[in-house]
Design a protein around this motif. Structure first.
Motif, short mmCIF file in Angstrom:
data_model
loop_
_atom_site.label_atom_id
_atom_site.label_comp_id
_atom_site.label_asym_id
_atom_site.label_seq_id
_atom_site.Cartn_x
_atom_site.Cartn_y
_atom_site.Cartn_z
N TYR A 34 0.82 -1.21 0.00
CA TYR A 34 0.00 0.00 0.00
C TYR A 34 0.86 1.28 0.00
O TYR A 34 0.35 2.36 0.19
CB TYR A 34 -0.95 0.00 1.20
CG TYR A 34 -2.09 -0.98 1.03
CD1 TYR A 34 -3.32 -0.57 0.52
CD2 TYR A 34 -1.93 -2.32 1.36
CE1 TYR A 34 -4.35 -1.47 0.36
CE2 TYR A 34 -2.96 -3.23 1.20
CZ TYR A 34 -4.17 -2.80 0.69
OH TYR A 34 -5.20 -3.70 0.52
N GLY A 35 2.18 1.11 -0.16
CA GLY A 35 3.07 2.25 -0.24
C GLY A 35 3.26 2.97 1.07
O GLY A 35 3.50 4.18 1.10
N ILE A 36 3.15 2.22 2.19
CA ILE A 36 3.30 2.82 3.51
C ILE A 36 4.54 2.24 4.17
O ILE A 36 4.63 1.02 4.39
CB ILE A 36 2.05 2.55 4.38
CG1 ILE A 36 0.83 3.22 3.75
CG2 ILE A 36 2.26 3.04 5.80
CD1 ILE A 36 -0.48 2.87 4.41
N SER A 37 5.50 3.10 4.47
CA SER A 37 6.79 2.63 5.02
C SER A 37 6.73 2.57 6.55
O SER A 37 7.42 3.31 7.25
CB SER A 37 7.92 3.55 4.57
OG SER A 37 7.66 4.89 4.97
N ALA A 112 -6.64 3.96 5.23
CA ALA A 112 -8.03 3.50 5.41
C ALA A 112 -8.35 2.31 4.52
O ALA A 112 -9.00 1.34 4.95
CB ALA A 112 -8.99 4.65 5.14
N ALA A 113 -7.91 2.37 3.25
CA ALA A 113 -8.19 1.26 2.34
C ALA A 113 -7.51 -0.02 2.81
O ALA A 113 -8.06 -1.13 2.71
CB ALA A 113 -7.72 1.62 0.93
N GLN A 114 -6.30 0.13 3.34
CA GLN A 114 -5.58 -1.03 3.86
C GLN A 114 -6.33 -1.66 5.03
O GLN A 114 -6.47 -2.88 5.11
CB GLN A 114 -4.17 -0.63 4.30
CG GLN A 114 -3.37 -1.79 4.91
CD GLN A 114 -2.00 -1.35 5.40
OE1 GLN A 114 -1.39 -0.46 4.82
NE2 GLN A 114 -1.52 -1.97 6.47
N TYR A 115 -6.82 -0.82 5.93
CA TYR A 115 -7.60 -1.32 7.06
C TYR A 115 -8.77 -2.17 6.57
O TYR A 115 -9.02 -3.26 7.08
CB TYR A 115 -8.16 -0.15 7.88
CG TYR A 115 -7.17 0.57 8.75
CD1 TYR A 115 -5.92 0.05 9.03
CD2 TYR A 115 -7.51 1.80 9.33
CE1 TYR A 115 -5.02 0.73 9.84
CE2 TYR A 115 -6.61 2.49 10.15
CZ TYR A 115 -5.36 1.94 10.39
OH TYR A 115 -4.49 2.61 11.19
N GLN A 116 -9.48 -1.66 5.59
CA GLN A 116 -10.67 -2.35 5.09
C GLN A 116 -10.31 -3.70 4.49
O GLN A 116 -10.95 -4.71 4.77
CB GLN A 116 -11.38 -1.48 4.05
CG GLN A 116 -12.65 -2.12 3.49
CD GLN A 116 -13.37 -1.22 2.49
OE1 GLN A 116 -13.03 -0.06 2.34
NE2 GLN A 116 -14.36 -1.77 1.81
N ASP A 117 -9.24 -3.72 3.67
CA ASP A 117 -8.85 -4.96 3.00
C ASP A 117 -8.32 -6.00 3.99
O ASP A 117 -8.62 -7.19 3.89
CB ASP A 117 -7.79 -4.67 1.93
CG ASP A 117 -8.34 -3.81 0.79
OD1 ASP A 117 -9.58 -3.69 0.68
OD2 ASP A 117 -7.53 -3.25 0.03
N ALA A 121 -9.94 -9.62 4.86
CA ALA A 121 -9.13 -10.84 4.70
C ALA A 121 -9.17 -11.69 5.96
O ALA A 121 -9.27 -12.92 5.90
CB ALA A 121 -7.69 -10.47 4.37
N ILE A 122 -9.12 -11.03 7.12
CA ILE A 122 -9.19 -11.76 8.39
C ILE A 122 -10.56 -12.39 8.58
O ILE A 122 -10.68 -13.54 9.04
CB ILE A 122 -8.87 -10.83 9.57
CG1 ILE A 122 -7.43 -10.30 9.47
CG2 ILE A 122 -9.07 -11.55 10.90
CD1 ILE A 122 -6.37 -11.36 9.54
#
Length: 316
Positions: A34-37, A112-117, A121-122
């Motif tokens: 997600y491009g987050i370091s 936010a999008a990462q949280y949702q995905d 998945a979980i």
């Protein structure tokens, strides 16, 4: 998983670490995707601060239930990477508050999008399992909060080792053990007194021939504990619990409890209604044991021992 199937549940810590390592490894790649370091271990601190309020390290540690040292280290790393900025509390200059920096707030908007995905998945993974891991963790956390794994292992150890203990009636062969075990503990905390010598030098004449009883605790057939049930010439009490001693090398095996239980059972068998004892309040484990056996403090009587500063009784 052959190793864990062979070793069994005692390897639970290692298995949980392996599972954690797998999830953490994937989590690092998820951030990168997600491009987050950001490092996965930073997430709890980041999430708390993403709510917008500046907090102290102590407040963060309390909220995420991590140690102050752990949170302090994470905060330092995040400050160095530009995710967090520090400032002094306006109302208390001694306090340092931390909050998201502009870079951190930018990440917060992207994540936010990462949280949702990740959440979806979980949920998908959970739907494919027979057991709900999340609920199971809640149960384990609750139970371990009530009694730690360390405490549970200590109890099991005591239970196992106490199975090697036998409480037997006194024999002449145990005369030296009765003397030495008592002299050792008395000399450790106090000094030997005339009444001690009378009982320890001649347990047969001073205790047994007067209708008393002595019990010996054997650990793997070695005498490691003793106690005496001594008749009392007192209208209020039938017997005294006296001369209880346990070797320091054998403590933690419930020997005191086993000796006391055997003595109380014998007193009941003899038709006793009350048992008396004297001790000293500096012997906290002993006092705790007596309370556990049902003894309660009573008003002071005249004692033949200088060291006695507490009297207790057990009503049978």
């Amino acid at each position: 998983m052959e190793f864990f199937n062979t070793v069994g549940k005692m390897a639970i810590g290692s298995r949980l670490r392996l599972l954690t390592d797998k999830i953490t490894e994937d989590a690092a790649q998820v951030y990168s995707m997600y491009g987050i370091s950001m490092q996965p271990k930073w997430f709890p601190v980041f999430y708390v601060l993403s709510q917008g309020e500046h907090k102290t390290i102590t407040e963060i540690a309390k909220e995420i239930e991590h140690s102050h040292v752990s949170v302090s280290k994470i905060v330092r790393e995040m400050v160095q990477k530009g995710f967090i900025k520090e400032k002094k509390d306006k109302t208390d200059g001694r306090k340092t508050l931390v909050g998201l920096s502009p870079k951190g707030m930018e990440v917060n908007e992207k994540i936010a999008a990462q949280y949702q995905d990740v959440n979806n998945a979980i949920e998908e993974l959970s739907a494919q399992t027979k057991n709900d891991l999340w609920k199971a963790m809640e149960e384990w956390e609750f139970l371990l909060e009530q009694k730690s794994l360390l405490r549970r292992v200590q109890e099991q150890r005591k239970l196992r080792e106490s199975s090697y203990v036998k409480v037997v009636p006194y024999e002449a062969a145990y005369r030296k053990a009765f003397h030495d075990l008592n002299e050792a503990w008395i000399s450790t905390y106090f000094k030997m007194e005339p009444s001690d010598y009378k009982a320890l030098d001649d347990p047969e004449g001073h205790i047994l021939q007067k209708g008393g009883h002595i019990f010996v605790a054997l650990y793997k057939d070695e005498p490691v504990g003793v106690v005496a049930l001594v008749p009392m010439d007192d209208p209020d009490y039938d017997y005294e619990l006296a001369k209880m001693a346990v070797s320091p090398l054998a403590q933690g095996k419930s020997i005191g409890w086993l000796l006391g239980t055997a003595l109380i059972a014998k007193a009941r068998e003899l038709g006793a209604s009350k048992i008396y004892l004297e001790s000293n309040t500096i012997l906290k484990p002993a006092i705790s044991l007596y309370h556990k056996m049902g003894f309660r403090k009573v008003a002071a009587r005249v004692s033949p021992y200088e060291r006695a500063n507490i009297q207790m009784e057990l009503v049978l």
